[in-house]
Structures are given as C-alpha cells and as structure tokens.
Design a protein around this motif. Sequence first.
Motif, PDB file in Angstrom:
ATOM      1  N   GLY A  51      46.055  25.446  10.702  1.00 22.13           N
ATOM      2  CA  GLY A  51      45.594  26.822  10.807  1.00 22.13           C
ATOM      3  C   GLY A  51      44.890  27.294   9.538  1.00 22.13           C
ATOM      4  N   LEU A  52      45.446  26.958   8.373  1.00 19.95           N
ATOM      5  CA  LEU A  52      44.853  27.399   7.111  1.00 19.95           C
ATOM      6  C   LEU A  52      43.515  26.718   6.836  1.00 19.95           C
ATOM      7  CD1 LEU A  52      48.037  27.547   4.823  1.00 19.95           C
ATOM      8  CD2 LEU A  52      46.783  29.451   5.857  1.00 19.95           C
ATOM      9  N   VAL A  53      43.437  25.421   7.129  1.00 17.12           N
ATOM     10  CA  VAL A  53      42.165  24.712   6.921  1.00 17.12           C
ATOM     11  C   VAL A  53      41.081  25.293   7.823  1.00 17.12           C
ATOM     12  CG1 VAL A  53      40.982  22.488   7.121  1.00 17.12           C
ATOM     13  CG2 VAL A  53      43.262  22.600   6.120  1.00 17.12           C
ATOM     14  N   ASN A  54      41.436  25.636   9.045  1.00 13.00           N
ATOM     15  CA  ASN A  54      40.470  26.246   9.952  1.00 13.00           C
ATOM     16  C   ASN A  54      40.041  27.630   9.468  1.00 13.00           C
ATOM     17  OD1 ASN A  54      39.783  24.371  11.875  1.00 13.00           O
ATOM     18  ND2 ASN A  54      40.672  25.480  13.589  1.00 13.00           N
ATOM     19  N   LEU A  55      40.935  28.344   8.795  1.00 14.12           N
ATOM     20  CA  LEU A  55      40.561  29.651   8.237  1.00 14.12           C
ATOM     21  C   LEU A  55      39.548  29.487   7.103  1.00 14.12           C
ATOM     22  CD1 LEU A  55      43.924  31.664   8.191  1.00 14.12           C
ATOM     23  CD2 LEU A  55      42.019  31.825   9.806  1.00 14.12           C
ATOM     24  N   ILE A  56      39.676  28.402   6.341  1.00 12.67           N
ATOM     25  CA  ILE A  56      38.665  28.118   5.304  1.00 12.67           C
ATOM     26  C   ILE A  56      37.306  27.905   5.960  1.00 12.67           C
ATOM     27  CG2 ILE A  56      37.946  26.453   3.549  1.00 12.67           C
ATOM     28  CD1 ILE A  56      40.908  25.920   2.993  1.00 12.67           C
ATOM     29  N   LYS A  80      37.133  35.827  16.131  1.00 14.86           N
ATOM     30  CA  LYS A  80      36.775  34.450  15.773  1.00 14.86           C
ATOM     31  C   LYS A  80      37.796  33.856  14.805  1.00 14.86           C
ATOM     32  CE  LYS A  80      31.791  34.819  16.539  1.00 14.86           C
ATOM     33  NZ  LYS A  80      30.443  34.723  15.944  1.00 14.86           N
ATOM     34  N   TYR A  81      38.259  34.653  13.854  1.00 12.23           N
ATOM     35  CA  TYR A  81      39.296  34.164  12.947  1.00 12.23           C
ATOM     36  C   TYR A  81      40.577  33.841  13.707  1.00 12.23           C
ATOM     37  CZ  TYR A  81      37.130  34.808   8.333  1.00 12.23           C
ATOM     38  OH  TYR A  81      36.345  34.678   7.203  1.00 12.23           O
ATOM     39  N   GLN A  82      40.937  34.693  14.650  1.00 14.11           N
ATOM     40  CA  GLN A  82      42.133  34.433  15.457  1.00 14.11           C
ATOM     41  C   GLN A  82      41.982  33.142  16.253  1.00 14.11           C
ATOM     42  OE1 GLN A  82      42.391  38.020  17.768  1.00 14.11           O
ATOM     43  NE2 GLN A  82      43.481  39.165  16.179  1.00 14.11           N
ATOM     44  N   ALA A  83      40.808  32.940  16.863  1.00 13.43           N
ATOM     45  CA  ALA A  83      40.566  31.721  17.631  1.00 13.43           C
ATOM     46  C   ALA A  83      40.639  30.487  16.743  1.00 13.43           C
ATOM     47  CB  ALA A  83      39.203  31.807  18.321  1.00 13.43           C
ATOM     48  N   LEU A  84      40.076  30.577  15.552  1.00 15.27           N
ATOM     49  CA  LEU A  84      40.112  29.448  14.630  1.00 15.27           C
ATOM     50  C   LEU A  84      41.540  29.142  14.191  1.00 15.27           C
ATOM     51  CD1 LEU A  84      36.963  30.224  12.482  1.00 15.27           C
ATOM     52  CD2 LEU A  84      37.390  28.070  13.675  1.00 15.27           C
TER      53      LEU A  84
END
Length: 305
Positions: free
Chosen positions: A73-78, A189-193
């Motif tokens: 989840g954190l890597v996807n937020l980056i 989009k952030y939630q989806a990521l």
Amino acid sequence: MSLLALLGVLSSAIFSGTSLLYATLGEVVTERSGIVNLGLEGVLLVSAASGYGVTVMTGNPFIGVLAAMLTGGLVNLIFGFLVVSRRANQLASGLALMFFGYGLSSLIGKPFIGKMITSLPRYMIPGLESLPLRYTSLFKFDILIYLVLPICVLIWWLLFRTRWGLGLRAVGENVETAFASGRNPAKIKYQALFVGGLLAGLGAAHLSIAFTMNWAEYMTGGRGFIAIALVIFSKWHPIRAIAGVLVFSGAVAFQLLLQVSGVNVSPFILDMIPFVLTLTVLLVWGGTRKHSAPATLGRVYQGTE
C-alpha cells in the motif's frame, strides 16, 4: 496421466495462482480509477521481501502478511504521488517504480537469504479427511487460499454495488464529469492505489511466506506483468480474473509436471509454455472481444483535483 498426477497439477495451480490472483485484483481496482501501474512487479518484490523479513524477525507469519500488505500500500502511494499529485507520465513512472523495486527488494531481502521461517498453517478442505493420505496431502491449503475467492466477490461488490465503487469507476471513465459532480478525483485515485497495493502485498506475502517459503531476488518471475495482462483478459472485472489466473497457473503446473516426468524437451521451452499460452489467449481474446478499458486509463488529468 494418472488421477494423482492430475490432482497434483490442480493443487499446484491453486497454490501458484493465488498470489497472481491477488495481484490481478489489485491492478483491477487501480486501473478502474484510470491509473495503469507498470511498476506492479516492483511492488510485489518489495512486499515479498518485507513480509518475509518480518516473518523471520518475529517468527509470526501473520505479522509478516500484514507487513507485506502495508508495504504494498505504501509503495503504491509513492507511485500515486508521482502520477496524481505531480502528474508524471504513468508508463514512465511505472517503469521507474519497477526498477526501484528491484533494487530495494534486493537490499531488504539480502540479510534473510537462506533463513528458515514458520509458514502459514494449512487446513484440510472439509469433507476430504477420509481420503487416502496421498490425496489429502494435495488439498491442505493455507488461509490466504481460502480467502481469495471471497475477496474476489468482495472486490466485485465494492466496485459495482457501492457508492465508493461508483465514484471510482466514474473517475476512471470521465474524470472531469466526476469532479463536476462533487467527487475528489485525486482522493479516489489515492484510495484505489492504496487498496490495490494492499492486495498486491497480500499476493506477494502468499508467494514468499506460504508458497515458496523463502526469499530470492526477482522471485516473482514476471508475475506483475502477467497480472497486468490478465486484467485485460478479464475486461477489468474481478470475477473474470479467476479464469485467466487458472489458465496461467495451470500452464505453470503442467510444465513443471512435464519437467519432472522427464519429457525430452528443453526446460527453457517448457518454461515458456505459461507465457506463450497467456499471450495466445490475449491475442485471441483481443481479436474477438470488445475491450472495456476505463476511458481515461493512462491519461494524466490536468484539471483541478
């Protein structure tokens, strides 16, 4: 081919396909919001290394699974910061994330190469306890395998039966209209990521903690790219993704059976079977079916978010 061999192929396909299905579900959620993440392979590697490392240090595989999920989840937020907040090109950012994942996972996983772990416990499918041992041993699965189909249904329900899913799909289809209707495209989009990263991390955790039970560099073997291809095969639908995963994982299990059986064919050719089959299915499917990709997939939204 004997019944035992066929059951072995099925059991192996289930084990190898579980991590791929989780990753595919995560990418379905991500792409439904209009973002394509070519860095999924890197996300899987970093998550697998983190989950395995935490399992080694704590001795608890469930904590390792949680660590892998959080890492994904954190890597996807980056990645989200690059493509949503900074409006970077999604394809270029995804490739950069992939190479970043290669290096970071090697750094994280290096101290844990060769370390032993306690894997996730396995449970017999109810009703099969009376079968002979040579059969029952093939159908003892861990909790992540039992959860994968319910999670498929849950993702379908979230996408197609909830207001959140409606908003996410609206952003993926027409982000300007979604913004005009009062939704916040960047937030969605952030939630989806993040959700996609959690699912990818769950798949990576199953790969390193429950399936292979070790860590090796580049152990995902292209699963991130296969997952992206299977999203297209499934027409961006979580339930249809199950069929695509069974095709690929079944081919993997079958080519392993051929190698063990001593078939007089180069092992390099046998290793190609799952990927060639996946490409063939995509070519046939893409030539005869109308795709239903989100309209804004891969497009950078330049409006106010």
